[in-house]
Design a protein around this motif. Structure first.
Motif, PDB file in Angstrom:
ATOM      1  N   LEU A 112     -13.093  30.067  44.115  1.00 24.19           N
ATOM      2  CA  LEU A 112     -13.119  29.643  42.718  1.00 24.19           C
ATOM      3  C   LEU A 112     -12.026  30.299  41.880  1.00 24.19           C
TER       4      LEU A 112
ATOM      5  N   VAL B  17     -15.267  25.925  34.468  1.00 23.51           N
ATOM      6  CA  VAL B  17     -15.966  25.309  35.589  1.00 23.51           C
ATOM      7  C   VAL B  17     -15.184  24.149  36.183  1.00 23.51           C
ATOM      8  N   ASP B  18     -14.523  23.345  35.351  1.00 19.40           N
ATOM      9  CA  ASP B  18     -13.808  22.202  35.920  1.00 19.40           C
ATOM     10  C   ASP B  18     -12.673  22.649  36.829  1.00 19.40           C
TER      11      ASP B  18
ATOM     12  N   THR C  57     -14.242  23.906  40.062  1.00 22.55           N
ATOM     13  CA  THR C  57     -14.750  22.804  40.873  1.00 22.55           C
ATOM     14  C   THR C  57     -13.631  22.147  41.671  1.00 22.55           C
TER      15      THR C  57
ATOM     16  N   ALA D  99     -13.454  22.237  45.814  1.00 23.50           N
ATOM     17  CA  ALA D  99     -13.427  20.951  46.507  1.00 23.50           C
ATOM     18  C   ALA D  99     -12.210  20.869  47.431  1.00 23.50           C
TER      19      ALA D  99
ATOM     20  N   THR E  73     -19.015  23.517  50.280  1.00 24.87           N
ATOM     21  CA  THR E  73     -19.566  22.236  49.835  1.00 24.87           C
ATOM     22  C   THR E  73     -20.757  22.450  48.910  1.00 24.87           C
TER      23      THR E  73
ATOM     24  N   GLY F  69     -19.628  23.727  45.534  1.00 21.74           N
ATOM     25  CA  GLY F  69     -19.066  22.657  44.717  1.00 21.74           C
ATOM     26  C   GLY F  69     -20.140  21.784  44.087  1.00 21.74           C
ATOM     27  N   ARG F  70     -21.200  21.497  44.840  1.00 22.59           N
ATOM     28  CA  ARG F  70     -22.298  20.696  44.291  1.00 22.59           C
ATOM     29  C   ARG F  70     -22.999  21.439  43.169  1.00 22.59           C
ATOM     30  N   TRP F  71     -23.160  22.738  43.342  1.00 21.64           N
ATOM     31  CA  TRP F  71     -23.807  23.547  42.305  1.00 21.64           C
ATOM     32  C   TRP F  71     -22.986  23.511  41.019  1.00 21.64           C
ATOM     33  N   LEU F  72     -21.693  23.714  41.126  1.00 23.46           N
ATOM     34  CA  LEU F  72     -20.834  23.704  39.942  1.00 23.46           C
ATOM     35  C   LEU F  72     -20.813  22.328  39.277  1.00 23.46           C
ATOM     36  N   GLY F  73     -21.012  21.290  40.067  1.00 28.63           N
ATOM     37  CA  GLY F  73     -20.990  19.936  39.523  1.00 28.63           C
ATOM     38  C   GLY F  73     -22.095  19.658  38.526  1.00 28.63           C
TER      39      GLY F  73
END
Length: 290
Positions: free
Chosen positions: A166, A189-190, A193, A197, A219, A222-226
């Motif tokens: 990150l 965060v963006d 992410t 990814a 993976t 990335g889903r958590w941050l999404g």
């Protein structure tokens, strides 16, 4: 014996022993739920909030009393969006600075331990430490907690390798609290992410059994941050024990490893990953020390 050791490790992680690292998301005020929104006027900077949390945890261990679970409402943590170096660059475009907030959610995270253990068919850890009826009574106070995003990830004794995907060295910041230097890495965060990814794709494309677990970790991260908006910050909080590791070159090592994997240089990537792991190995050994 192995089961007892595992219980001990999980208990140390849940109760907040000082050798603790945390990945925390700070969100804008409008994204807080109804539990934490009223705490906005009393929000604390992480240095103060962290000390308060540790003091309260130690008091509970010394005198458990009638409420062994974490309280439902805790002090809200806050940082300015400009606390992240890349956030300052974004704000320079003319947008004014604004505060972001981190809800500790310790009750929520404690109840998730129960839910996850039940899903996996194992013995829920809190039931080994706290009567089952007490755990369920506390669970009745919270609705659909298992489906609400948790704003904290914690790790005892070492930082999971995937977390370094990150950040870059430029995301490191220092501050002072009562004369002590505080280290953290912070990034919007963006941006984080996109980085995770990219790293997940590169690691997955590289293949190999040695990288499967890392690819899965990236993976899931990335889903958590999404689940969080672009106006949020994700922050790696180092504990005081990590001072000897500063300046931490782990984000650069991870970035080098991903670039080398993308260039099909598996040997070079292995060297970069090895540098990262060896840096944290002495601290990781403390987990099994008596």
């Amino acid at each position: 014996m192995a089961q007892l050791l595992q219980v001990g490790r999980t208990f140390r992680s849940a109760t907040g022993i000082p050798h603790q690292f945390a990945l925390r998301v700070y969100v804008p005020a409008e994204e807080l739920d109804a539990v934490y929104a009223p705490l906005l006027p009393r929000a604390l900077p992480p240095e103060e909030a962290g000390v308060n949390e540790l003091t309260e945890q130690l008091a509970r261990l010394a005198e458990p009393g009638e409420e062994p679970l974490p309280p439902a409402v805790e002090p809200l943590w806050t940082l300015p969006f400009s606390a992240a170096p890349r956030g300052r660059d974004m704000l320079a475009a003319g947008v004014g600075d604004f505060p972001v907030y981190h809800p500790p959610q310790r009750l929520r995270r404690s109840l998730r331990l129960v839910a996850l253990a039940e899903e996996e068919g194992g013995q829920p850890l809190p039931n080994l430490l706290i009567p089952e009826d007490v755990v369920r009574a506390a669970g009745d106070q919270v609705t659909r907690e298992h489906f609400v995003p948790v704003h904290t990830r914690q790790s005892a004794f070492t930082v999971p390798m995937a977390w370094f995907a990150l950040f870059t060295p430029e995301d490191h910041t220092e501050s002072f609290h009562h004369g002590n230097r505080v280290h953290r890495c912070a990034v919007p965060v963006d941006t984080a992410t996109l980085r995770v990814a990219h790293a997940a794709q590169v690691v997955e494309d590289a293949g190999g059994e040695d990288l499967e677990e890392l690819a899965d970790d990236l993976t899931h991260l990335g889903r958590w941050l999404g689940a969080f908006s672009a106006n949020s910050l994700v922050v790696l909080h180092y504990g005081a024990i990590a001072d000897p590791f500063q300046p931490d070159e782990s984000p650069q090592d991870f970035q080098d490893a991903v670039e080398l994997l993308a260039a099909r240089d598996a040997n070079g990537a292995a060297v970069a990953f090895r540098r990262l792991m060896h840096r944290w190995l002495p601290l990781a050994h403390l987990e099994s020390a008596s």
